[in-house]
Design a protein around this motif. Sequence first.
Motif, PDB file in Angstrom:
ATOM      1  N   LEU A   1       0.831  -1.195   0.000  1.00 19.05           N
ATOM      2  CA  LEU A   1       0.000   0.000   0.000  1.00 19.05           C
ATOM      3  C   LEU A   1       0.870   1.252   0.000  1.00 19.05           C
ATOM      4  CD1 LEU A   1      -2.836  -0.762   2.612  1.00 19.05           C
ATOM      5  CD2 LEU A   1      -2.859  -1.111   0.137  1.00 19.05           C
ATOM      6  N   ALA A   2       0.457   2.232  -0.805  1.00 12.60           N
ATOM      7  CA  ALA A   2       1.068   3.555  -0.740  1.00 12.60           C
ATOM      8  C   ALA A   2      -0.010   4.505  -0.229  1.00 12.60           C
ATOM      9  CB  ALA A   2       1.541   3.999  -2.114  1.00 12.60           C
ATOM     10  N   ALA A   3       0.376   5.444   0.626  1.00 11.78           N
ATOM     11  CA  ALA A   3      -0.596   6.383   1.185  1.00 11.78           C
ATOM     12  C   ALA A   3      -0.526   7.703   0.444  1.00 11.78           C
ATOM     13  CB  ALA A   3      -0.315   6.606   2.668  1.00 11.78           C
ATOM     14  N   LEU A   4      -1.692   8.237   0.131  1.00 12.10           N
ATOM     15  CA  LEU A   4      -1.790   9.614  -0.359  1.00 12.10           C
ATOM     16  C   LEU A   4      -2.420  10.413   0.778  1.00 12.10           C
ATOM     17  CD1 LEU A   4      -1.747  11.858  -2.550  1.00 12.10           C
ATOM     18  CD2 LEU A   4      -4.026  11.072  -3.229  1.00 12.10           C
ATOM     19  N   ILE A   5      -1.668  11.348   1.345  1.00 13.33           N
ATOM     20  CA  ILE A   5      -2.151  12.115   2.497  1.00 13.33           C
ATOM     21  C   ILE A   5      -2.500  13.526   2.031  1.00 13.33           C
ATOM     22  CG2 ILE A   5      -1.581  12.924   4.833  1.00 13.33           C
ATOM     23  CD1 ILE A   5       0.342  10.596   5.112  1.00 13.33           C
ATOM     24  N   VAL A   6      -3.771  13.899   2.178  1.00  6.83           N
ATOM     25  CA  VAL A   6      -4.245  15.168   1.623  1.00  6.83           C
ATOM     26  C   VAL A   6      -4.951  15.997   2.700  1.00  6.83           C
ATOM     27  CG1 VAL A   6      -4.538  14.105  -0.651  1.00  6.83           C
ATOM     28  CG2 VAL A   6      -6.512  14.263   0.888  1.00  6.83           C
ATOM     29  N   PRO A   7      -5.000  17.320   2.503  1.00  7.39           N
ATOM     30  CA  PRO A   7      -5.622  18.174   3.520  1.00  7.39           C
ATOM     31  C   PRO A   7      -7.150  18.169   3.504  1.00  7.39           C
ATOM     32  CG  PRO A   7      -4.631  19.526   1.793  1.00  7.39           C
ATOM     33  CD  PRO A   7      -4.278  18.107   1.489  1.00  7.39           C
ATOM     34  N   ASP A   8      -7.766  17.815   2.358  1.00  7.97           N
ATOM     35  CA  ASP A   8      -9.221  17.944   2.277  1.00  7.97           C
ATOM     36  C   ASP A   8      -9.782  16.981   1.243  1.00  7.97           C
ATOM     37  OD1 ASP A   8     -11.855  18.670   2.232  1.00  7.97           O
ATOM     38  OD2 ASP A   8     -11.527  20.614   1.274  1.00  7.97           O
ATOM     39  N   ILE A   9     -10.282  15.867   1.732  1.00 10.34           N
ATOM     40  CA  ILE A   9     -10.756  14.830   0.823  1.00 10.34           C
ATOM     41  C   ILE A   9     -12.015  15.284   0.074  1.00 10.34           C
ATOM     42  CG2 ILE A   9     -12.259  13.571   2.411  1.00 10.34           C
ATOM     43  CD1 ILE A   9     -10.973  11.000   1.374  1.00 10.34           C
ATOM     44  N   ALA A  10     -12.682  16.344   0.569  1.00 10.01           N
ATOM     45  CA  ALA A  10     -13.882  16.847  -0.117  1.00 10.01           C
ATOM     46  C   ALA A  10     -13.530  17.717  -1.321  1.00 10.01           C
ATOM     47  CB  ALA A  10     -14.750  17.638   0.861  1.00 10.01           C
ATOM     48  N   ASN A  11     -12.257  18.076  -1.459  1.00  2.00           N
ATOM     49  CA  ASN A  11     -11.824  18.848  -2.624  1.00  2.00           C
ATOM     50  C   ASN A  11     -11.550  17.878  -3.775  1.00  2.00           C
ATOM     51  OD1 ASN A  11     -10.404  20.284  -4.568  1.00  2.00           O
ATOM     52  ND2 ASN A  11      -9.211  21.443  -3.080  1.00  2.00           N
ATOM     53  N   PRO A  12     -12.343  17.962  -4.857  1.00  2.00           N
ATOM     54  CA  PRO A  12     -12.222  16.975  -5.938  1.00  2.00           C
ATOM     55  C   PRO A  12     -10.846  16.972  -6.615  1.00  2.00           C
ATOM     56  CG  PRO A  12     -14.017  18.539  -6.386  1.00  2.00           C
ATOM     57  CD  PRO A  12     -13.411  18.933  -5.083  1.00  2.00           C
ATOM     58  N   PHE A  13     -10.075  18.034  -6.420  1.00  2.00           N
ATOM     59  CA  PHE A  13      -8.696  18.010  -6.942  1.00  2.00           C
ATOM     60  C   PHE A  13      -7.978  16.770  -6.415  1.00  2.00           C
ATOM     61  CE2 PHE A  13      -4.178  18.806  -6.401  1.00  2.00           C
ATOM     62  CZ  PHE A  13      -3.807  19.227  -7.673  1.00  2.00           C
ATOM     63  N   TYR A  14      -8.183  16.466  -5.127  1.00  3.60           N
ATOM     64  CA  TYR A  14      -7.455  15.340  -4.532  1.00  3.60           C
ATOM     65  C   TYR A  14      -8.021  13.994  -4.957  1.00  3.60           C
ATOM     66  CZ  TYR A  14      -5.159  18.982  -1.955  1.00  3.60           C
ATOM     67  OH  TYR A  14      -4.438  20.102  -1.644  1.00  3.60           O
ATOM     68  N   ALA A  15      -9.318  13.964  -5.272  1.00  2.00           N
ATOM     69  CA  ALA A  15      -9.894  12.725  -5.795  1.00  2.00           C
ATOM     70  C   ALA A  15      -9.267  12.409  -7.155  1.00  2.00           C
ATOM     71  CB  ALA A  15     -11.404  12.854  -5.917  1.00  2.00           C
ATOM     72  N   GLN A  16      -9.094  13.455  -7.966  1.00  4.28           N
ATOM     73  CA  GLN A  16      -8.465  13.250  -9.270  1.00  4.28           C
ATOM     74  C   GLN A  16      -7.010  12.825  -9.111  1.00  4.28           C
ATOM     75  OE1 GLN A  16     -10.110  17.227 -10.794  1.00  4.28           O
ATOM     76  NE2 GLN A  16      -9.304  16.258 -12.650  1.00  4.28           N
ATOM     77  N   LEU A  17      -6.319  13.461  -8.168  1.00  2.00           N
ATOM     78  CA  LEU A  17      -4.933  13.095  -7.898  1.00  2.00           C
ATOM     79  C   LEU A  17      -4.849  11.630  -7.459  1.00  2.00           C
ATOM     80  CD1 LEU A  17      -1.949  13.700  -7.419  1.00  2.00           C
ATOM     81  CD2 LEU A  17      -2.544  14.788  -5.253  1.00  2.00           C
ATOM     82  N   ALA A  18      -5.767  11.227  -6.593  1.00  4.70           N
ATOM     83  CA  ALA A  18      -5.781   9.844  -6.105  1.00  4.70           C
ATOM     84  C   ALA A  18      -5.978   8.864  -7.261  1.00  4.70           C
ATOM     85  CB  ALA A  18      -6.883   9.657  -5.058  1.00  4.70           C
TER      86      ALA A  18
END
Lengths: 324, 324
Positions: free
Chosen positions: A58-75
């Motif tokens: 497993l690799a972890a993606l640690i983000v400040p705000d999972i509700a920001n769709p920018f991070y969903a796209q990054l994930a």
Amino acid sequence: MAEVASAAGVSSATVSYVLSGKRAVAPATRAAVESAIAELGFTVNATARSLRTGRSSLAALIVPDIANPFYAQLASSLQEQLRASGLHVVVCNTGADREEERALLAEAVQQRFAGVVITPFRLHPEDLDTLAEAGIPAVVSADVSFGAVDLVKPDARSATLQALQRVTANQRRRIAVIAGPRDATGGDPRLAMLRRLAPQFGISLPRELVVRGEHTRDSGAVGFTELMSRRERPDAVFCANDMIAVGAMDAAHDLGVDIPGEVALVGHDDAAFASLVRPRLTTIRYPAHDVGVAAAQLLKERLDGRTAPRTVRVRALFVARGSA
Amino acid sequence: MAEVASAAGVSSATVSYVLSGKRAVAPATRAAVESAIAELGFTVNATARSLRTGRSSLAALIVPDIANPFYAQLASSLQEQLRASGLHVVVCNTGADREEERALLAEAVQQRFAGVVITPFRLHPEDLDTLAEAGIPAVVSADVSFGAVDLVKPDARSATLQALQRVTANQRRRIAVIAGPRDATGGDPRLAMLRRLAPQFGISLPRELVVRGEHTRDSGAVGFTELMSRRERPDAVFCANDMIAVGAMDAAHDLGVDIPGEVALVGHDDAAFASLVRPRLTTIRYPAHDVGVAAAQLLKERLDGRTAPRTVRVRALFVARGSA
């Protein structure tokens, strides 16, 4: 374990050291233990295996705000890129809180994750030492450098120039900014960039037109309302991200302020909803897909043995729509 | 480990069995080993500790589409609820693919996660056996039952009745549905609910007005375009979720179809963007926050020792906005 010890001609304690990596074991001894394990078909479960290999899949993606769709796209992008390496991505949300950021790094160490990609928000560079000590590769996605680690960083100068060009071409002179919080790591590099480039257009960013808050929709609404209470209202507002810009639109709607008629609005990121809102959001696109590709590449290089830190720059693009 | 064995008066193998849980150890022996470990201040790292306790402090939330803000809200809620129990939440994205769903369950077992909350999409109930065998509690969030596991399930009957009431009150008779894929686990319960309730309004859902696809924006655009190519066009379209509804709006815009003038549009979930699009989306709100609260509660009860499965129903609400 006793069987392995006896087959390898070592003590159980030595077998345990080999498995846990807690003490140095001579290479020949380690080889004997490993071959005994292999011969005996000693089936270790995954946790035991991660003791041995020091690595989960497993690799972890640690983000400040999972509700920001920018991070969903990054994930999604990261996941797609790492799949071929047999890695799965888990996303961890810090809520932009430093204690959570640190706690999640500690979890990544405890779980012996294969790697960590992090967008720090309030984290300090030295907080990453815990990963380095555990031998877990880290890739930071941020606008500012972050110590001697792999970094994915935007190149937003040209896009910011175009945004300022667009806004000032319409004779707008009172440029406001809804920036990130003062205690964010590295301050607010997007604000700093605007400050640096504004003089090229004969304008400055007066102190009373810079408000600060979290990178959230609520905070955008509060910031916009505050700006509209100034004696001299701004005629353009730059937002540190699109979540803030959408909150500013909420407030503009409530206040009856016409966008872009009275106030031009510029976001940052081009999150999925930027083209859904009305007017459609003019923004600086930081392409989440490309950030994911770059981060995955850096992580894979580390897993393949690269040791010197590397920085990759990802180009941001100005996207003109209806709001400015 | 040899020291622990000697202090406890047992073999190293026994210590290893206690730590790994791989073989049964008599309670008195286990107690002796554990007290020896405690006395010696034997510091085990987290992976070794998870061998002993069988539990990490991470809970996994496994979702079909991390880009759907419904799941971001669910993740935040779950996180908030589990924090007091010392658990962190990691979010895993399956992309609605059964192989990914299975692979991520396997990872959850390998990492010895403390628990799993999953919204299955193509998973089969028996795929969860791997968690049960590993003693990892699972909570399923789904519209249909899913074997003998804890379940959070919507109660959407009344909201669906209100939606049908609203649409038919405007004399709309040709009701179409953009449903989920045929091979989704449990079919499409939202479609089934509409089929069951429509006769109360003197209407049926003709076969040619039901199209199927993934729960995505792209799929919504394709489905809407297909429906508009029917000889007799529908005058209302129900969508299996809001992502589909937003895609339908994209297509309506491209095709010049007026919403709600020509076609009323109803979504499902009330995801964060439902109130951002224009017209604002009329939808059936499935409150992500409440789902997170219920799932966290079920998980905590399991960790506290409850063994019989339990189902919690969460009430869905009709939200009338501009699109229908």
